[in-house]
Scaffold this active site. Structure first.
Site, PDB file in Angstrom:
ATOM      1  N   ASN A   1       0.855  -1.192   0.000  1.00  0.00           N
ATOM      2  CA  ASN A   1       0.000   0.000   0.000  1.00  0.00           C
ATOM      3  C   ASN A   1       0.889   1.239   0.000  1.00  0.00           C
ATOM      4  O   ASN A   1       1.486   1.584   1.018  1.00  0.00           O
ATOM      5  CB  ASN A   1      -0.915  -0.022   1.229  1.00  0.00           C
ATOM      6  CG  ASN A   1      -1.804   1.207   1.320  1.00  0.00           C
ATOM      7  OD1 ASN A   1      -1.946   1.973   0.357  1.00  0.00           O
ATOM      8  ND2 ASN A   1      -2.438   1.406   2.463  1.00  0.00           N
TER       9      ASN A   1
ATOM     10  N   LYS B   1      -0.046   4.243  -0.242  1.00  0.00           N
ATOM     11  CA  LYS B   1      -0.739   5.383   0.372  1.00  0.00           C
ATOM     12  C   LYS B   1      -0.569   6.624  -0.522  1.00  0.00           C
ATOM     13  O   LYS B   1      -0.509   6.491  -1.742  1.00  0.00           O
ATOM     14  CB  LYS B   1      -0.272   5.594   1.812  1.00  0.00           C
ATOM     15  CG  LYS B   1      -0.412   4.307   2.646  1.00  0.00           C
ATOM     16  CD  LYS B   1      -0.176   4.509   4.108  1.00  0.00           C
ATOM     17  CE  LYS B   1      -0.323   3.184   4.834  1.00  0.00           C
ATOM     18  NZ  LYS B   1      -0.229   3.326   6.293  1.00  0.00           N
TER      19      LYS B   1
ATOM     20  N   HIS C   1      -9.455   0.495   5.200  1.00  0.00           N
ATOM     21  CA  HIS C   1      -8.216   0.845   5.894  1.00  0.00           C
ATOM     22  C   HIS C   1      -8.523   1.829   7.013  1.00  0.00           C
ATOM     23  O   HIS C   1      -9.352   2.721   6.872  1.00  0.00           O
ATOM     24  CB  HIS C   1      -7.213   1.447   4.911  1.00  0.00           C
ATOM     25  CG  HIS C   1      -5.818   1.498   5.450  1.00  0.00           C
ATOM     26  ND1 HIS C   1      -5.423   2.444   6.375  1.00  0.00           N
ATOM     27  CD2 HIS C   1      -4.727   0.713   5.219  1.00  0.00           C
ATOM     28  CE1 HIS C   1      -4.154   2.231   6.686  1.00  0.00           C
ATOM     29  NE2 HIS C   1      -3.704   1.187   5.992  1.00  0.00           N
TER      30      HIS C   1
ATOM     31  N   GLU D   1      -7.082   4.337   8.093  1.00  0.00           N
ATOM     32  CA  GLU D   1      -6.914   5.759   7.763  1.00  0.00           C
ATOM     33  C   GLU D   1      -8.187   6.325   7.135  1.00  0.00           C
ATOM     34  O   GLU D   1      -8.523   7.495   7.330  1.00  0.00           O
ATOM     35  CB  GLU D   1      -5.710   5.942   6.841  1.00  0.00           C
ATOM     36  CG  GLU D   1      -4.388   5.710   7.578  1.00  0.00           C
ATOM     37  CD  GLU D   1      -3.225   5.323   6.693  1.00  0.00           C
ATOM     38  OE1 GLU D   1      -2.164   5.000   7.241  1.00  0.00           O
ATOM     39  OE2 GLU D   1      -3.383   5.315   5.455  1.00  0.00           O
TER      40      GLU D   1
ATOM     41  N   GLU E   1      -4.942  -5.230  10.748  1.00  0.00           N
ATOM     42  CA  GLU E   1      -3.988  -4.144  10.958  1.00  0.00           C
ATOM     43  C   GLU E   1      -4.310  -3.416  12.254  1.00  0.00           C
ATOM     44  O   GLU E   1      -5.195  -2.550  12.284  1.00  0.00           O
ATOM     45  CB  GLU E   1      -4.047  -3.150   9.800  1.00  0.00           C
ATOM     46  CG  GLU E   1      -3.584  -3.707   8.474  1.00  0.00           C
ATOM     47  CD  GLU E   1      -3.134  -2.591   7.549  1.00  0.00           C
ATOM     48  OE1 GLU E   1      -2.020  -2.667   7.031  1.00  0.00           O
ATOM     49  OE2 GLU E   1      -3.888  -1.619   7.359  1.00  0.00           O
TER      50      GLU E   1
ATOM     51  N   GLY F   1       2.560   2.318  10.899  1.00  0.00           N
ATOM     52  CA  GLY F   1       3.473   3.438  10.712  1.00  0.00           C
ATOM     53  C   GLY F   1       4.130   3.935  11.984  1.00  0.00           C
ATOM     54  O   GLY F   1       4.798   4.970  11.978  1.00  0.00           O
TER      55      GLY F   1
ATOM     56  N   SER G   1       3.576  -1.962  10.416  1.00  0.00           N
ATOM     57  CA  SER G   1       5.035  -1.836  10.556  1.00  0.00           C
ATOM     58  C   SER G   1       5.760  -3.140  10.227  1.00  0.00           C
ATOM     59  O   SER G   1       6.748  -3.499  10.877  1.00  0.00           O
ATOM     60  CB  SER G   1       5.406  -1.337  11.955  1.00  0.00           C
ATOM     61  OG  SER G   1       4.878  -0.046  12.183  1.00  0.00           O
TER      62      SER G   1
END
Length: 248
Positions: free
Chosen positions: A10, A12, A94, A96, A164, A170, A210
């Site tokens: 991904n 992003k 996701h 985010e 996730e 991250g 990560s």
């Protein structure tokens, strides 16, 4: 049948024409495990560029798709448009998008149904916050996110579930192999109870948060971890090491 190892990248909102061409060229030339299914998700502006330059055998995913076939939906992309462009996968759910753009479980589920009905594979993300984990609500949160999709989708053969944990995305923090395996096993148990035995056995459940070339082999050794969804590391040459996490 053993489940085929799956690694998604991904990107992003990262990259430009030059860097994405460079990433694609590296993947084209790399010695990647032929037993691993690889899918990369560049920003939507570069989907066609990526597909044009990427070798066959590696697929391309959109980072999102809308749940309507066409119409006055500014800024959105339809399943049919992806298919027309030979983009065969999409990411959905996701964290985010759930957190920053306030996408609800129900909306993610409708988009998942639209993608599956239109013949596009879905990397379906789920995961908990640090507060939810500390409150011992991880399994409750993750399975409720998946349950919303189960209301809309009966055929899970084109869904890859990506667990996730939000606190690990991250941040450099990684769920231990044992922590990740515990949630993956719970997801597989839920699939058996809520979708069916075939989905329980065949649906790939991959880990994201990560993931790096340093921790991927240990994670890949767990029984119910069928691959990875990789963020920042997918932009680096070490992504190939993650693709090869299960090769001897």
């Amino acid at each position: 049948m053993p489940r085929q190892f799956f690694v998604g990248g991904n990107f992003k909102m990262n990259g430009n024409i030059e860097t994405i061409k460079s990433i694609v060229a590296h993947l084209n030339d790399a010695k990647a495990d032929p037993n691993t299914e690889v899918v990369i998700a560049p920003p939507s502006l570069y989907l066609l560029l990526t597909r044009e330059h990427l070798r066959s055998g590696i697929e391309v995913a959109a980072q999102n798709v809308f749940d309507r076939p066409n119409g006055a939906f500014t800024g959105e992309i339809s399943v049919a448009q992806l298919k027309d462009s030979n983009i065969t996968w999409t990411l959905l759910g996701h964290s985010e998008r759930r957190v920053v753009l306030q996408e609800s479980d129900a909306f993610v589920a409708k988009k998942t149904a639209a993608a599956i009905d239109g013949g596009i594979g879905v990397i379906l993300c789920c995961g908990e916050t640090l507060e939810q984990r500390e409150a011992d609500k991880t399994i409750e949160i993750v399975t409720s996110q998946l349950a919303a999709v189960a209301k809309e989708v009966k055929d899970w053969s084109k869904i890859v579930v990506a667990y996730e944990p939000i606190w690990a995305i991250g941040t450099g923090k990684v769920a231990t192999a044992a922590q990740a395996q515990e949630v993956h096993a719970a997801i597989r148990k839920w699939l058996g109870e809520s979708v069916g035995s075939e989905a329980q056995e065949a649906t790939r459940v991959i880990y994201g948060g990560s993931v790096s070339e340093k921790n991927c082999k240990e994670l890949a050794g767990e029984k119910d971890i069928d691959g990875f969804l990789v963020g920042g590391a997918s932009l680096k040459p070490a992504f190939v090491d993650i693709i090869n996490a299960r090769s001897s």
